[in-house]
Design an enzyme around this catalytic site. Sequence first.
Site, short mmCIF file in Angstrom:
data_model
loop_
_atom_site.label_atom_id
_atom_site.label_comp_id
_atom_site.label_asym_id
_atom_site.label_seq_id
_atom_site.Cartn_x
_atom_site.Cartn_y
_atom_site.Cartn_z
N HIS A 99 -81.72 -17.56 -1.32
CA HIS A 99 -82.44 -16.30 -1.55
C HIS A 99 -81.46 -15.13 -1.64
O HIS A 99 -81.59 -14.27 -2.54
CB HIS A 99 -83.43 -16.05 -0.41
CG HIS A 99 -84.12 -14.72 -0.49
ND1 HIS A 99 -85.26 -14.52 -1.22
CD2 HIS A 99 -83.81 -13.52 0.07
CE1 HIS A 99 -85.64 -13.26 -1.12
NE2 HIS A 99 -84.77 -12.62 -0.34
N GLU A 100 -80.50 -15.07 -0.74
CA GLU A 100 -79.53 -13.97 -0.77
C GLU A 100 -78.67 -14.04 -2.02
O GLU A 100 -78.30 -13.01 -2.59
CB GLU A 100 -78.66 -13.98 0.49
CG GLU A 100 -79.44 -13.77 1.79
CD GLU A 100 -80.34 -12.55 1.76
OE1 GLU A 100 -80.00 -11.55 1.09
OE2 GLU A 100 -81.39 -12.58 2.42
N HIS A 103 -80.27 -12.36 -4.90
CA HIS A 103 -80.03 -10.92 -5.03
C HIS A 103 -78.69 -10.65 -5.73
O HIS A 103 -78.57 -9.70 -6.51
CB HIS A 103 -80.02 -10.27 -3.65
CG HIS A 103 -81.37 -10.16 -3.01
ND1 HIS A 103 -82.45 -9.60 -3.66
CD2 HIS A 103 -81.82 -10.55 -1.78
CE1 HIS A 103 -83.51 -9.64 -2.86
NE2 HIS A 103 -83.15 -10.22 -1.73
N HIS A 107 -78.18 -8.58 -9.20
CA HIS A 107 -77.21 -7.49 -9.32
C HIS A 107 -76.32 -7.70 -10.54
O HIS A 107 -76.08 -6.77 -11.33
CB HIS A 107 -76.36 -7.43 -8.05
CG HIS A 107 -75.40 -6.28 -8.03
ND1 HIS A 107 -74.16 -6.35 -7.42
CD2 HIS A 107 -75.47 -5.04 -8.55
CE1 HIS A 107 -73.53 -5.21 -7.56
NE2 HIS A 107 -74.30 -4.39 -8.24
#
Length: 226
Positions: A99-100, A103, A107
Site C-alpha cells: 500500500h505504501e 503511494h 507520486h
Amino acid sequence: MFFHPMDFLIILAFILAMWAQSKVKGSFQQGSKIQASSRMTGVEVARKILDDEGLTDVKIELSRRGALSDHYDPTAKTVRLSEPVYRGSSIASLAVAAHEIGHAIQHANNYSMLVLRHKLFPVANIGSQLAPFLLLGGFFLELTNLIGLGILLFSGAVLFQVVTLPVEYNASSRAKTKLLELGMISNREERSVGKVLNAAALTYVASTLIAVLQLVKFIMIFNNRR
C-alpha cells in the site's frame, strides 16, 4: 453552538471512527497470523515492486515510530515501514508494505488526486489550526464575518480529507494488483489482503464523515444567525 441536531449524527460518526480504529488493529493482528505463501518480507516486497516500476531511486527505511506508523514521504522519496511490516512475512505485512509503495507509484506517475492533495495541504494545515479559534471566537462574540472566515478555512481542511479518500483507495488497488501480478500472493490470499486494506481505508471514511458533518453543522448555525 453546543447542542445541535447534527450532533447526534456526529456522535454516530465518532462511534464509527472508534470501531474503524479497532477494526484496523484487529485486521492487522489477524493478518499477521497468516504467513504469505511467498515467504517474502515487507521490505522485500516493497523493493521488488519499486524495482519493477523502475523506481530505483525510492529508498526504504525502518520507521522508529512504532507499529502502524508506515508511510511514504514524497519530499525524501522514502518509504518508511514499521518493524512488524518491514521484517514480517505475513499477509498483513505484505498488504501494508505494498500500500505504501502504491503511494510512491502515485507520486512518480503524478496521480491527479495526489497532486491535488499536495496542493491542498498548506490550505488544510492553516485551516485545521486557525478555524477552531475563529469559529469559537465568532460564535461567542457573535461576529458573523469571523464565523464565515472560520467556515471557509475549515472547508479547506475538509476538502483535503475528501480528496484523501480516492488517494488511499487507489493506493490499495495498486497494491493488490502488484502483489498478484508479481506472484507475491496467490489468488486465495487476495481476499485476506483486501480485508487488511479495507479496514485501514474505513478509518479515512469515518474521519472524513465526521469532518463533513461538522462543516454542515457550522454552516447551518451560520445561516440561522444571519
